[in-house]
Scaffold this motif. Structure first.
Motif, PDB file in Angstrom:
ATOM      1  N   LYS A 135    -109.746 -31.978  52.621  1.00 18.88           N
ATOM      2  CA  LYS A 135    -110.739 -32.942  52.157  1.00 18.88           C
ATOM      3  C   LYS A 135    -110.486 -33.313  50.694  1.00 18.88           C
ATOM      4  CE  LYS A 135    -115.634 -34.004  52.552  1.00 18.88           C
ATOM      5  NZ  LYS A 135    -116.980 -33.525  52.938  1.00 18.88           N
ATOM      6  N   TRP A 136    -110.113 -32.315  49.884  1.00 21.68           N
ATOM      7  CA  TRP A 136    -109.767 -32.582  48.486  1.00 21.68           C
ATOM      8  C   TRP A 136    -108.546 -33.503  48.396  1.00 21.68           C
ATOM      9  CZ3 TRP A 136    -110.414 -33.276  43.616  1.00 21.68           C
ATOM     10  CH2 TRP A 136    -109.402 -33.068  42.680  1.00 21.68           C
ATOM     11  N   LEU A 137    -107.518 -33.249  49.201  1.00 20.97           N
ATOM     12  CA  LEU A 137    -106.322 -34.088  49.183  1.00 20.97           C
ATOM     13  C   LEU A 137    -106.628 -35.517  49.637  1.00 20.97           C
ATOM     14  CD1 LEU A 137    -103.495 -31.772  50.563  1.00 20.97           C
ATOM     15  CD2 LEU A 137    -103.913 -32.468  48.194  1.00 20.97           C
ATOM     16  N   ASP A 138    -107.534 -35.640  50.597  1.00 19.38           N
ATOM     17  CA  ASP A 138    -107.944 -36.968  51.044  1.00 19.38           C
ATOM     18  C   ASP A 138    -108.441 -37.783  49.858  1.00 19.38           C
ATOM     19  OD1 ASP A 138    -110.226 -38.881  51.893  1.00 19.38           O
ATOM     20  OD2 ASP A 138    -109.183 -38.515  53.777  1.00 19.38           O
ATOM     21  N   PHE A 139    -109.256 -37.154  49.019  1.00 19.48           N
ATOM     22  CA  PHE A 139    -109.804 -37.844  47.848  1.00 19.48           C
ATOM     23  C   PHE A 139    -108.764 -38.004  46.747  1.00 19.48           C
ATOM     24  CE2 PHE A 139    -111.804 -37.432  43.621  1.00 19.48           C
ATOM     25  CZ  PHE A 139    -112.484 -38.638  43.592  1.00 19.48           C
ATOM     26  N   LEU A 140    -108.012 -36.945  46.472  1.00 20.78           N
ATOM     27  CA  LEU A 140    -107.077 -36.958  45.351  1.00 20.78           C
ATOM     28  C   LEU A 140    -105.903 -37.907  45.569  1.00 20.78           C
ATOM     29  CD1 LEU A 140    -106.128 -35.579  42.629  1.00 20.78           C
ATOM     30  CD2 LEU A 140    -104.760 -34.065  44.111  1.00 20.78           C
ATOM     31  N   ALA A 141    -105.341 -37.916  46.784  1.00 22.00           N
ATOM     32  CA  ALA A 141    -104.035 -38.548  46.960  1.00 22.00           C
ATOM     33  C   ALA A 141    -103.893 -39.492  48.138  1.00 22.00           C
ATOM     34  CB  ALA A 141    -102.966 -37.451  47.085  1.00 22.00           C
ATOM     35  N   LEU A 142    -104.792 -39.427  49.118  1.00 22.62           N
ATOM     36  CA  LEU A 142    -104.548 -40.145  50.365  1.00 22.62           C
ATOM     37  C   LEU A 142    -105.367 -41.415  50.541  1.00 22.62           C
ATOM     38  CD1 LEU A 142    -104.306 -37.142  52.871  1.00 22.62           C
ATOM     39  CD2 LEU A 142    -102.522 -38.136  51.411  1.00 22.62           C
ATOM     40  N   THR A 143    -106.218 -41.745  49.569  1.00 25.69           N
ATOM     41  CA  THR A 143    -107.108 -42.898  49.722  1.00 25.69           C
ATOM     42  C   THR A 143    -106.871 -43.918  48.612  1.00 25.69           C
ATOM     43  OG1 THR A 143    -108.806 -41.478  50.703  1.00 25.69           O
ATOM     44  CG2 THR A 143    -109.501 -43.650  49.924  1.00 25.69           C
ATOM     45  N   PRO A 144    -106.435 -45.129  48.939  1.00 27.87           N
ATOM     46  CA  PRO A 144    -106.278 -46.171  47.918  1.00 27.87           C
ATOM     47  C   PRO A 144    -107.587 -46.402  47.166  1.00 27.87           C
ATOM     48  CG  PRO A 144    -105.219 -46.855  49.950  1.00 27.87           C
ATOM     49  CD  PRO A 144    -105.994 -45.592  50.272  1.00 27.87           C
ATOM     50  N   GLY A 145    -107.495 -46.469  45.838  1.00 27.04           N
ATOM     51  CA  GLY A 145    -108.667 -46.717  45.017  1.00 27.04           C
ATOM     52  C   GLY A 145    -109.369 -45.472  44.542  1.00 27.04           C
ATOM     53  N   LYS A 146    -108.910 -44.279  44.960  1.00 26.50           N
ATOM     54  CA  LYS A 146    -109.544 -43.038  44.545  1.00 26.50           C
ATOM     55  C   LYS A 146    -108.505 -42.075  43.984  1.00 26.50           C
ATOM     56  CE  LYS A 146    -113.422 -43.289  47.784  1.00 26.50           C
ATOM     57  NZ  LYS A 146    -114.163 -42.610  48.855  1.00 26.50           N
ATOM     58  N   GLY A 147    -108.977 -41.143  43.166  1.00 24.13           N
ATOM     59  CA  GLY A 147    -108.107 -40.102  42.649  1.00 24.13           C
ATOM     60  C   GLY A 147    -106.891 -40.652  41.926  1.00 24.13           C
ATOM     61  N   LEU A 148    -105.729 -40.159  42.311  1.00 26.58           N
ATOM     62  CA  LEU A 148    -104.477 -40.597  41.696  1.00 26.58           C
ATOM     63  C   LEU A 148    -104.198 -42.077  41.916  1.00 26.58           C
ATOM     64  CD1 LEU A 148    -102.274 -37.564  42.758  1.00 26.58           C
ATOM     65  CD2 LEU A 148    -103.167 -38.023  40.470  1.00 26.58           C
ATOM     66  N   ASN A 149    -104.867 -42.676  42.889  1.00 24.65           N
ATOM     67  CA  ASN A 149    -104.649 -44.083  43.227  1.00 24.65           C
ATOM     68  C   ASN A 149    -105.818 -44.967  42.785  1.00 24.65           C
ATOM     69  OD1 ASN A 149    -102.207 -43.342  44.785  1.00 24.65           O
ATOM     70  ND2 ASN A 149    -103.706 -42.357  46.119  1.00 24.65           N
ATOM     71  N   ASP A 150    -106.544 -44.502  41.775  1.00 21.76           N
ATOM     72  CA  ASP A 150    -107.643 -45.284  41.200  1.00 21.76           C
ATOM     73  C   ASP A 150    -107.045 -46.217  40.141  1.00 21.76           C
ATOM     74  OD1 ASP A 150    -109.844 -46.345  39.964  1.00 21.76           O
ATOM     75  OD2 ASP A 150    -110.929 -44.441  39.796  1.00 21.76           O
ATOM     76  N   TRP A 151    -106.579 -47.369  40.597  1.00 19.28           N
ATOM     77  CA  TRP A 151    -105.840 -48.280  39.713  1.00 19.28           C
ATOM     78  C   TRP A 151    -106.757 -48.958  38.701  1.00 19.28           C
ATOM     79  CZ3 TRP A 151    -101.536 -46.267  40.398  1.00 19.28           C
ATOM     80  CH2 TRP A 151    -101.076 -45.903  41.666  1.00 19.28           C
ATOM     81  N   ALA A 152    -108.023 -49.129  39.019  1.00 14.32           N
ATOM     82  CA  ALA A 152    -108.962 -49.691  38.041  1.00 14.32           C
ATOM     83  C   ALA A 152    -109.106 -48.737  36.854  1.00 14.32           C
ATOM     84  CB  ALA A 152    -110.316 -49.957  38.693  1.00 14.32           C
ATOM     85  N   ARG A 153    -109.192 -47.449  37.149  1.00 16.45           N
ATOM     86  CA  ARG A 153    -109.269 -46.456  36.077  1.00 16.45           C
ATOM     87  C   ARG A 153    -107.967 -46.444  35.276  1.00 16.45           C
ATOM     88  NH1 ARG A 153    -110.177 -40.236  37.599  1.00 16.45           N
ATOM     89  NH2 ARG A 153    -108.146 -40.580  38.595  1.00 16.45           N
ATOM     90  N   GLY A 154    -106.838 -46.554  35.987  1.00 19.09           N
ATOM     91  CA  GLY A 154    -105.560 -46.581  35.295  1.00 19.09           C
ATOM     92  C   GLY A 154    -105.473 -47.729  34.301  1.00 19.09           C
ATOM     93  N   LYS A 155    -105.951 -48.877  34.710  1.00 16.62           N
ATOM     94  CA  LYS A 155    -105.952 -50.036  33.805  1.00 16.62           C
ATOM     95  C   LYS A 155    -106.856 -49.773  32.613  1.00 16.62           C
ATOM     96  CE  LYS A 155    -106.841 -55.020  33.707  1.00 16.62           C
ATOM     97  NZ  LYS A 155    -107.250 -56.203  34.527  1.00 16.62           N
ATOM     98  N   LYS A 156    -108.028 -49.242  32.866  1.00 18.10           N
ATOM     99  CA  LYS A 156    -108.977 -48.951  31.787  1.00 18.10           C
ATOM    100  C   LYS A 156    -108.382 -47.949  30.809  1.00 18.10           C
ATOM    101  CE  LYS A 156    -112.314 -46.101  32.440  1.00 18.10           C
ATOM    102  NZ  LYS A 156    -113.529 -45.407  32.941  1.00 18.10           N
ATOM    103  N   ASP A 157    -107.620 -46.986  31.336  1.00 20.11           N
ATOM    104  CA  ASP A 157    -107.012 -45.968  30.489  1.00 20.11           C
ATOM    105  C   ASP A 157    -105.667 -46.399  29.916  1.00 20.11           C
ATOM    106  OD1 ASP A 157    -109.161 -44.320  30.890  1.00 20.11           O
ATOM    107  OD2 ASP A 157    -108.208 -43.097  32.440  1.00 20.11           O
ATOM    108  N   LYS A 158    -105.319 -47.681  30.090  1.00 21.54           N
ATOM    109  CA  LYS A 158    -104.108 -48.286  29.516  1.00 21.54           C
ATOM    110  C   LYS A 158    -102.838 -47.633  30.027  1.00 21.54           C
ATOM    111  CE  LYS A 158    -106.532 -49.788  25.332  1.00 21.54           C
ATOM    112  NZ  LYS A 158    -106.601 -49.756  23.852  1.00 21.54           N
ATOM    113  N   GLU A 159    -102.802 -47.361  31.326  1.00 20.75           N
ATOM    114  CA  GLU A 159    -101.610 -46.828  31.959  1.00 20.75           C
ATOM    115  C   GLU A 159    -100.849 -47.956  32.669  1.00 20.75           C
ATOM    116  OE1 GLU A 159    -101.848 -42.349  32.936  1.00 20.75           O
ATOM    117  OE2 GLU A 159    -103.135 -43.407  34.327  1.00 20.75           O
ATOM    118  N   PRO A 160     -99.538 -47.772  32.927  1.00 18.78           N
ATOM    119  CA  PRO A 160     -98.793 -48.801  33.656  1.00 18.78           C
ATOM    120  C   PRO A 160     -99.242 -48.871  35.106  1.00 18.78           C
ATOM    121  CG  PRO A 160     -97.407 -46.876  33.277  1.00 18.78           C
ATOM    122  CD  PRO A 160     -98.663 -46.664  32.496  1.00 18.78           C
ATOM    123  N   VAL A 161     -99.774 -49.987  35.520  1.00 14.77           N
ATOM    124  CA  VAL A 161    -100.247 -50.183  36.891  1.00 14.77           C
ATOM    125  C   VAL A 161     -99.503 -51.375  37.482  1.00 14.77           C
ATOM    126  CG1 VAL A 161    -102.218 -50.754  38.364  1.00 14.77           C
ATOM    127  CG2 VAL A 161    -102.548 -49.281  36.358  1.00 14.77           C
TER     128      VAL A 161
END
Length: 451
Positions: free
Chosen positions: A338-364
């Motif tokens: 269940k943790w992996l589902d959130f962390l890595a397997l769902t677009p828009g969440k966890g490691l794949n939270d691209w909105a957060r990445g943009k806000k944090d000035k990361e390459p997206v």
């Protein structure tokens, strides 16, 4: 986003992240699913929390743990942050001593070692549903399977190689930067045009030292449909029409067309520097090379594009994921999934939270990770495009291509060392005997595999 690597030991941040200890949650549910108030409490240790030196990555990890635990108040995530995670010696020691965390990170290349030691729990009864529900790529799940088809891990990220090229040099040479070479013959023709356009440009570069030449030879071999070893892993198979074609193309570009420049015995840093200076037309690389070319070697992001591997019959691929300690209980496995589902397997969440990445000035906007198929893949692509900080249109041909991912060969570094000499000979000796070089290399590989 955090790019994890296998943790060295569990002596780091032993303090559990904030949140109440909890019980098993149905695998595949998302973080908003919640936990039943009367559910059995369960705690899991998870390695490779980003170190304190990676401030943004660590902040994001802690945000994710907090969000997950609030939504699942019966599950407690105990993060371990010991680094360097990529130390293979320590990984081996922890594995041999049965000291791995409940949920531990592993590179694709280490999965079979874990399986040979019997160090991971069998996830087969869970994975059929997870693969279908999350639309995971079957070829990536296969990295975590044993010969009988049982599954022992979950992919988290992946990479595959493609053709990085300079759009400005393409335009100068009269080439269409939106139509990159799709075959090795087209690569050769484009390289010559770029070189002939003047200004000291080199059309194509390749590695030929520090085992990297052997690594790239293997990538080029895969792209033509060849293999480095037999299916049973006992015999070298580089002495093939595909293997000879790889070397002949390199020889002809180097000596007939003069499109590879005179300086050889290059490594990745040399080639990235050439690309960053605007003097190189093309080379093979994974998407993560692009930020390096820009940030470390002064390249212009708008000038860099990425295309799929020429020929497209295969691409050398790698990546990472998570496996469960063989001593985990079913409740721990369910909580961890269940943790992996959130962390890595769902677009828009966890490691794949691209909105957060943009806000944090990361390459997206880079075209990986690409672990999904179908609607999930489209969702991830769309979210990246909406939050892109990079020119995603420059990677479109790579993104939409479907090139089979092929794993690195067993005893990869030893095999690359053998092939390194072959590539360097072809690029430094005009009269190199390709048939003899590849034949001798094949024999040496077979000897390696027999040990």
């Amino acid at each position: 986003m955090f790019a994890g690597v296998a943790c060295s030991d569990d002596s780091g941040d032993d303090k559990a992240d904030a949140g109440s200890p909890t019980g098993p949650a149905a695998p595949g549910a998302n973080a908003s699913g919640g936990g039943a108030s009367g559910a059995k409490k369960v705690s899991i240790t998870v390695n490779c929390k980003p170190p304190r030196t990676a401030e943004v990555d660590r902040k994001q990890w802690e945000e994710d743990v907090d969000t997950f635990q609030k939504a699942n108040p019966n599950i407690k995530i105990e993060s371990k942050d010991s680094f360097p995670c990529s130390d293979p010696t320590t990984f081996e020691a922890k594995l041999s001593g049965n000291q791995m965390e409940d949920l531990f990170y592993v590179n694709y290349t280490n999965v079979q070692t874990v399986l040979a030691r019997g160090g991971a729990a069998d996830l087969s009864s869970y994975m059929t549903k997870i693969v279908a529900d999350k639309e995971l790529r079957p070829d990536l799940v296969k990295y975590f399977q044993d010969p009988s088809g049982k599954t022992f891990g979950v992919p988290r990220t992946n990479y595959s190689m493609g053709l990085v090229y300079n759009r400005a040099l393409f335009t100068k040479a009269g080439l269409d930067p939106n139509k990159p070479p799709a075959t090795w013959d087209e690569v050769r023709a484009a390289a010559k045009k770029i070189t002939d356009s003047g200004g000291g440009a080199v059309g194509y570069a390749d590695y030929s030292a520090s085992n990297q030449g052997g690594w790239h030879f293997t990538a080029e071999l895969y792209s033509r449909g060849g293999t480095a070893v037999s299916p049973d892993g006992k015999t070298g198979t580089v002495d093939s029409p595909q293997g000879k074609a790889v070397l002949q193309t390199l020889h002809d570009m180097r000596w007939t067309d003069n499109s590879m420049g005179s300086k050889q015995l290059l490594t990745i840093n040399d080639v990235q520097q050439m690309m960053g200076s605007g003097r190189l037309g093309m080379y093979l690389a994974a998407p993560d090379n692009i930020p390096t070319i820009v940030n470390e070697f002064g390249g212009k992001m708008a000038d860099l594009s990425l295309a799929p591997m020429p020929e497209g019959k295969g691409t050398l691929a790698g990546g990472d994921g998570y496996m469960f300690n063989k001593n985990c209980t079913p409740e721990q496995i369910e909580a961890g999934l269940k943790w992996l589902d959130f962390l890595a397997l769902t677009p828009g969440k966890g490691l794949n939270d691209w909105a957060r990445g943009k806000k944090d000035k990361e390459p997206v906007g880079l075209p990986e990770p690409a672990i999904w198929t179908g609607a999930a893949a489209k969702s991830n692509t769309d979210l990246k495009a909406q939050n892109a900080t990079l020119p995603v249109e420059n990677y479109q041909t790579f993104t939409v291509a479907t090139v089979p991912a092929v794993a690195e060969p067993p005893q990869g570094q030893q095999i690359y060392s053998v092939l390194d000499g072959v590539v360097s000979s072809v690029l430094t000796k005009k009269d190199a005997d390709i048939d003899k070089l590849i034949g001798d290399a094949n024999s040496k590989i077979t000897q390696l595999l027999s040990k």
